[in-house]
Design an enzyme around this catalytic site. Sequence first.
Site, short mmCIF file in Angstrom:
data_model
loop_
_atom_site.label_atom_id
_atom_site.label_comp_id
_atom_site.label_asym_id
_atom_site.label_seq_id
_atom_site.Cartn_x
_atom_site.Cartn_y
_atom_site.Cartn_z
N ASN A 132 -2.12 2.98 -0.11
CA ASN A 132 -2.67 1.91 -0.93
C ASN A 132 -2.10 1.95 -2.35
O ASN A 132 -1.24 1.15 -2.71
CB ASN A 132 -4.20 2.00 -0.95
N ASP A 133 -2.53 2.91 -3.13
CA ASP A 133 -2.09 2.96 -4.52
C ASP A 133 -0.57 3.06 -4.66
O ASP A 133 0.01 2.47 -5.56
CB ASP A 133 -2.72 4.15 -5.24
#
Lengths: 475, 103
Positions: free
Chosen positions: A402-403
């Site tokens: 995600n990040d």
Amino acid sequence: MTAVLINLLYIAASILFIFGIKKLGSADTARKGNQLSSLGMLLAVVATLLYSGLSWWMVAAGILVGAAIGAVAAARVRMTGMPELVALFNGFGGIASLLVGCAEFVKIRDAGLAEYLVALQQQSGVVVPGWFALLAIGLTILVGGVTFTGSLVAWGKLSGKLAGAAVGFAGQQFINLLVFGAALAGTGLMVAGNGESGVALYAGIGLMVLALVFGVLMTIPIGGGDMPVVISLLNSFSGVAAAMAGFIILNNVLVVAGCLVGASGMILTVIMCKAMNRTLGNVLFSGFGSTGHSGKAVDGEMKPATVEDAYFVLEAAQSVVFIPGYGMAVAQAQHAVKELAELLEEHGAEVRFAIHPVAGRMPGHMNVLLAEADVPYEQLQEMDQVNPVMPTVDVAIVIGANDVINPAAEEDEGCPIYGMPIIRAYEAKTVYCLKRGKGAGFSGLENPLFYRENTRMLYGDAKATISALVAEFGK
Amino acid sequence: MELAPLLLLLFAFTLAIFLGFELISKVPSQLHTPLMSGSNAISGITIVGALLALNTNESALAQWIGFAAVVFATINVVGGYLVTDRMLAMFKKKDGGKGGPKA
């Protein structure tokens, strides 16, 4: 004469540690390096046993019990459980150093400081002032204690026994500072009382308790995505604790080996911080994700896709990049991913794996999982290698990351991860994101990538989704 | 001048810090986990301090604390080295497969 022999063996052990660490730094020699360093450890232990007067049954029993537990744990752990086991071992190293500090403190209380120093001189050949011995004891207990409980909290978070998210409360930093200051004051009182007074005893006990509390306080506010930093920092601490213990008993090999570990852990910590474009202080004190800022709301909607859609796109793809994240570890999808990668290669696609330095929960986490699944070493590429070719990639498959692929890090200045280097998945022609559900990721940040025109979402368990894709190829 | 040996120890400490930084500064990210768990095993060197607490001249309390320290340090050492070896064996296996015939 024995003392000379023992110290020569310690020097040999130190050399083996140095070569061992050096060889650990390159893929071809790493295994040899680890074996060399274990040989060094054996040598150091054998040399220590040459000191006269040791209680043999205790030595034998202690080593047998410890070796049995360690060997069983190491043999049984699954690769997905590696981060928490490393954290746990690290904690054990910390408490061992703490206990060494305690044992030496007890010796001072038994014999008195003056006599203790004489005995110490006979054993080590080094004369030290009393305050130095007590200061070393205090610091060993402090660093060892922080390492122990800090590692236990990390272990709990990594194994899911504790909530993984950052835990914060009002005045946290003030309390941390207070506890740490009190622990230092405890060390001071211990030294001032020559270790013999009643105050010194309570100061010592208080110091130990405060160190243990501080380890917890330091680690609980640090959230899941920052775990690689914490793990390598605690690794560094365990080395520092050993080096401090070396200053108590004035032992070269402890000081040198502990220091090597402390320095190497510190470097890894810095590398991890750089990979996130954050300072260590920021990671430790900002309580990532607890600020409530979740990035700009994103217009548009996430476009779900079916496995069949994805199959048709993948079948035609010439070049595919997998971008794994912690989600792959949780779903244990690495073997299925490897299978899919092989099928894609059979269909003529060029397959790469793009690994972000902080993907997962410990440094190099993804590499270990993919190595377990037998993914060829050459297919694993670092962020800097992959980003330049990203625009030529047909399909990027994001698996539970995600990040590390969040374009907000490049675009949204108000975003907490702004400035963190990312893998530019969004530049690929088509992006498939495998995700368990629609919610925000671990960090609680909105990810604009999911809303992009070229992005399709594949919801569900990553392993199930990948296996379904593999099945499509089989039809 | 009685403090000279102590200063030598501080000298070794300082040099070891620099040595550590030099040794690790260029490790590929593939090896970060084994490096960490391998160096973690080395931090179990505190076992030397633990063993020295098991002197029969010391009080029972000191010895028992030392005993606990030996157990924990040994878990750290033995477990750490074995688990690192297991990981590195996986890395190795692929190097072998690379040269061999690919199915």
